[in-house]
Enzyme design. Structure first.
Site, PDB file in Angstrom:
ATOM      1  CG  HIS A  11      -0.767   5.388   3.705  1.00  0.00           C
ATOM      2  ND1 HIS A  11       0.506   5.903   4.320  1.00  0.00           N
ATOM      3  CD2 HIS A  11      -0.355   4.183   4.105  1.00  0.00           C
ATOM      4  CE1 HIS A  11       1.195   4.901   4.983  1.00  0.00           C
ATOM      5  NE2 HIS A  11       0.583   3.763   4.677  1.00  0.00           N
ATOM      6  CG  HIS A  50       4.524   1.052   3.096  1.00  0.00           C
ATOM      7  ND1 HIS A  50       4.025   2.085   2.652  1.00  0.00           N
ATOM      8  CD2 HIS A  50       3.580   0.498   4.414  1.00  0.00           C
ATOM      9  CE1 HIS A  50       2.790   2.545   3.283  1.00  0.00           C
ATOM     10  NE2 HIS A  50       2.743   1.505   4.441  1.00  0.00           N
ATOM     11  CG  HIS A  58       3.672   3.753   8.468  1.00  0.00           C
ATOM     12  ND1 HIS A  58       2.581   4.078   8.825  1.00  0.00           N
ATOM     13  CD2 HIS A  58       3.488   3.316   7.328  1.00  0.00           C
ATOM     14  CE1 HIS A  58       1.735   3.461   8.304  1.00  0.00           C
ATOM     15  NE2 HIS A  58       1.842   2.726   7.269  1.00  0.00           N
ATOM     16  CB  CYS A  67       3.574   1.047  13.273  1.00  0.00           C
ATOM     17  SG  CYS A  67       3.422   2.071  11.615  1.00  0.00           S
ATOM     18  CD  GLU A  84      -0.879   0.279   4.032  1.00  0.00           C
ATOM     19  OE1 GLU A  84      -2.008  -0.507   4.094  1.00  0.00           O
ATOM     20  OE2 GLU A  84      -0.434   0.702   4.749  1.00  0.00           O
TER      21      GLU A  84
HETATM   22 MN    MN Z   1       0.849   1.754   5.591  1.00  0.00          MN
END
Ligand code: MN
Length: 150
Positions: free
Chosen positions: A66, A104, A70, A118, A64
């Site tokens: 975004h 990632h 992270h 995370c 994914e």
């Molecule tokens: Mn992610």
């Protein structure tokens, strides 16, 4: 969310009063054998959440990307990760930065679960999985293509 000042570990990688959740509520994105625990989510004092994810041996997170970032620290087991065009091995206490807009995926490659902390913003956009065209582009790089699960 608990407002206790001390939350003891009750068994390895489990904490008092912190529920063991499914990795993602929504179905349809491709992932395997992951749990999620939200360790810190104090919106009154912080704009961040700290989560603990655990991927069972042979499992993987969603491929994914975004707009949010992270910050990751491995605290259990071993594995591998894709971030952007890089594929690398993960050892205990390694750190991983996932910048905004970067593809990632994490995989547990050892005999025990891959567990990692995370850190994310509380207010964040939803992850996006690759389109067919984006997947073809990713697979054009043999190193990336050999790694990803989608
Ligand atoms: Mn992610």
């Amino acid at each position: 969310m608990s407002d206790k000042t001390h939350i003891p570990q009750t068994e390895p990688f489990r904490w008092e009063g912190i529920p063991l959740l499914a990795y993602k509520e929504e179905s349809g994105s491709h992932f395997k054998s992951i749990t999620r625990q939200v360790l810190f989510d104090d919106g009154e004092h912080f704009d961040t959440q700290l989560r603990y994810f655990e991927i069972a041996p042979g499992g993987h997170s969603t491929l994914e990307r975004h707009d949010h970032a992270h910050s990751v620290m491995v605290i259990r087991g071993a594995g591998s990760a894709l971030v952007g065009g890089d594929v690398f091995k993960l050892a205990l206490r390694d750190l991983v930065r996932v910048p905004p807009g970067t593809w990632h995926q994490f995989r547990a490659t050892g005999g025990e679960p891959l567990g990692f902390l995370c850190l994310v913003r509380r207010e964040r956009d939803k992850p996006r999985v690759p389109t067919k065209e984006e997947l073809a582009e990713l697979r054009a790089d043999p190193k990336v293509g050999g790694f990803i699960r989608a």
